[in-house]
Write an enzyme that holds these catalytic residues in place. Sequence first.
Site, mmCIF file in Angstrom:
data_model
loop_
_atom_site.group_PDB
_atom_site.id
_atom_site.type_symbol
_atom_site.label_atom_id
_atom_site.label_comp_id
_atom_site.label_asym_id
_atom_site.label_seq_id
_atom_site.Cartn_x
_atom_site.Cartn_y
_atom_site.Cartn_z
ATOM 1 N N GLU A 130 -6.164 7.228 -0.601
ATOM 2 C CA GLU A 130 -6.132 5.973 0.150
ATOM 3 C C GLU A 130 -6.839 4.859 -0.608
ATOM 4 O O GLU A 130 -6.369 3.724 -0.648
ATOM 5 C CB GLU A 130 -6.767 6.171 1.533
ATOM 6 N N HIS B 175 1.576 4.423 -2.866
ATOM 7 C CA HIS B 175 1.632 5.876 -2.673
ATOM 8 C C HIS B 175 2.885 6.453 -3.327
ATOM 9 O O HIS B 175 2.844 7.518 -3.962
ATOM 10 C CB HIS B 175 1.645 6.214 -1.180
ATOM 11 N N HIS C 250 0.842 -1.205 0.000
ATOM 12 C CA HIS C 250 0.000 0.000 0.000
ATOM 13 C C HIS C 250 0.871 1.247 0.000
ATOM 14 O O HIS C 250 0.622 2.206 -0.756
ATOM 15 C CB HIS C 250 -0.911 -0.026 1.226
ATOM 16 N N GLU C 251 1.895 1.255 0.838
ATOM 17 C CA GLU C 251 2.759 2.437 0.911
ATOM 18 C C GLU C 251 3.584 2.595 -0.363
ATOM 19 O O GLU C 251 3.847 3.716 -0.811
ATOM 20 C CB GLU C 251 3.671 2.337 2.140
#
Length: 325
Positions: free
Chosen positions: A201, A134, A130-131
């Site tokens: 998100e 980003h 997930h990071e």
Amino acid sequence: MNALRTTILLAGMTALFMGVGYLIGGEGGMLIALVVAAGMNVFAYWNSDKMVLSMQGATEISETRAPQLYTITRDLAANAGLPMPKLYVIETEQPNAFATGRNPQNSAVAVTTGLLRHLTPDEVGAVIAHELAHIRNRDTLTMTVTATLAGAISMLAQFGLFFGGGRDNNNPMGAIGTIAMVILAPIAAMLVQMAVSRTREYEADKDGAAICGDPMALASALEKISAIGSRTVNMAAERAPAMAHMYIANPLSGARMDNLFATHPNVENRIAALAQMARTGGGRPPRPHPRTGAARPAPQGQSWRTPGTRSRDGGPGGSSSGPWG
């Protein structure tokens, strides 16, 4: 498209910063605010990652100290087509994580010791993915600079409470304008932060699930982070609440506000979206790593130890029991 969104966002936040300066000191105050905002934008571009990591009490961790974490991150970064980011650990019992950096070549991922304690290897890998999403989407610079400017706007508004509104300055709206500014300017800055954060998100959930190949691992991680995070305190995040939107889940205690002021999308909605993605085959396994041939972050049950850490919140650090050592 991301560059355009970043430009529009920074322009909007800068305009808000100048507006607060105008209400405090008229045209002179606006010009001063413009110069300060320009300087802050330049400073944030080059130094925001270091500033955020320092404010959150993050410590860089070496590969010898956490080899499994490095292996998982390296393989996931290869799956995402990214260089290996620097890794940091925040000593707090609350499970959480965030990414920062002005571009993929200068990026960092910070995880808490609570995340390593309470989540399985597959779940930690999903959070890392997930990071990395980003970072790949260039969200990290936008979110960091937004946090910097939002904090500055709130601080400037508070200065206006003490120095604005009198008859002897250039404030065009007097005491009423000052009071309105003190109340509304931080709210406006926060709303911009929250709108950007919530949209990104969802995108990072989708892209992160594709990177790790397991949407339900990320869904399970979010469920644990939400449940444990609601009863633990992240003191570093509490001291710098303007940075809260950078985490994968809201790190602030007592922060269950209505949807308008929420820093993150509703966890149940995020889990439902990931479950739908799993049902439709959206989480296809990532391509094998060219060096290791691994298609998953790490085998279930793999563990690491982070010796010598102790949570600032009073709990044990990453060297305690759990699937990560």
